[in-house]
Design a protein around this motif. Sequence first.
Motif: not given
Length: 507
Positions: A74, A76, A81, A84, A195-196, A202, A213, A255, A257
């Motif tokens: 993904n 960002w 985002q 993808r 969510e990440a 990501h 990530w 993102i 995180l």
Amino acid sequence: MQDTVLIVGAGPSGLVLALWLTRQGVKVRIVDKSDGPGTSSRAMAVQARTLELYRQLELADDVVAAGHPAPAVNFWIGGRQRARLPMDTVGKQLTPYPFLLLYPQDRHEQRLVKRLKALGVVVERQTECLGFEEHATGIVARLCRPDGREEDCEAAYIAGCDGARSIVRHQIGAGFPGGSYSKFFYVADVQASGEAARGEAHVALDHADFVAWLPYDEHGSGRLIGVAEGHETQDAEHPDSLTFDDVGHEAIASIGLRVEQVRWFSTYHVHHRVTDHYRRGRAFLVGDAAHIHSPAGGQGMNTGIGDAINLAWKLAAVLQRAAPDSLLDSYQAERRAFALKLVETTDRVFGFVTADGSFADFMRTRIAPLVAPLAYGIEAVREYAFRLVSQTMLSYHEGPLAEGRAGEVRGGDRLPWVAGADNYGPLSNIGWQVHVYGQPHQDLADWCHWRNIPLHRFDFGPAQQAAGLEQDAAYLIRPDTYVGCADTDASVDALEAYLLRHLGPAT
């Protein structure tokens, strides 16, 4: 020991070279000055092309089971985002491994060491190569053993898999042109939430505060790779003084995180260099000893592994008197050309995501958010991105061993994978073979028998046609699973002329 290859360095490139040579019946000796596999490595990504090649040693399934197949990457920008890349859908018709496998290098090395030991070869640790001399029939290397004792090691060839400060490269006087980026990179193994942190990769591209990530699992364990923004000058001499608290966290937060625990943290400079000689006489450079570049795209370790497999079958052929020494010249011709293109590509990507200035910020935060969703909405763009990152696009079209074309497949191409046909099954045999998709004629079958080259016949249908293969054509496959010669007419004369040029008469 004039039939032995001395391998200096037991990172992934050296270990893979030792594995492929040993599997082909070549004696190896592999030494490394460290006392064990690395414990704080940076390489994470195992690309689809590497896994395809690992099938030759029945390594692929074990490595996939031990790692984490990320189904998507993904992108960002500005906390949103924007694109993808679904690896599992884009690549499902291109490779048996339509994902980005994330597997830390230290664990990867340990698995390779274990497999090599099962084949009867043990890495000689705390053993340093001090230099070597070349003579008419081999080399003599000076080794320093763990107890400080020095010994001479005779071998037919020496392979420098000993990293960016390679003693083998220094010994042969090969240049290492390129440069270094001013910015520091950091790597951190962390436990995170948000969510990440649910199993996909990501990448955030905000204001040069780049971060990637790479998950180890679906439960928040993974690795962060990013720019230590603002520390280019003051910490140039003491990068080890930086901590995770010192680096920019804006992109991490963007993102969604949240870092809860930092298990390991390190900083390093990023370099971009390619040696001017991959071979000089009986010495070869492999992996980081030959090329280093930014971590953009997770290409470095995979490229080194590709070097090793390319070199291994050629060394085996020459040592077993199945090819002339000139075959070894094709190693540099094929692999250096790829490394130069790779460094150029990763330079452009790295430069874009880390550039300073208002114009760079404008391109990243205003233009890229508009262009990225449109581009990734086009299937051809997504497929191109997957092929590029996965290294399934790599070809040797311009190399000295590439000849002919049949359908869309040219000499020098990776043999296309056909979903459901298992045309990769025979590639576990590390040797020359012929594939025909349709019906081979008797002359071809007789020639293959005379040449002692396996002939594999596959049905031809829509899937084979979609992969670019041509009905009833002959594809002469190299031991590293690339197409050497493709011939529409399946001409025995064309295939024999090819082998005579590159390997010599049948023995």
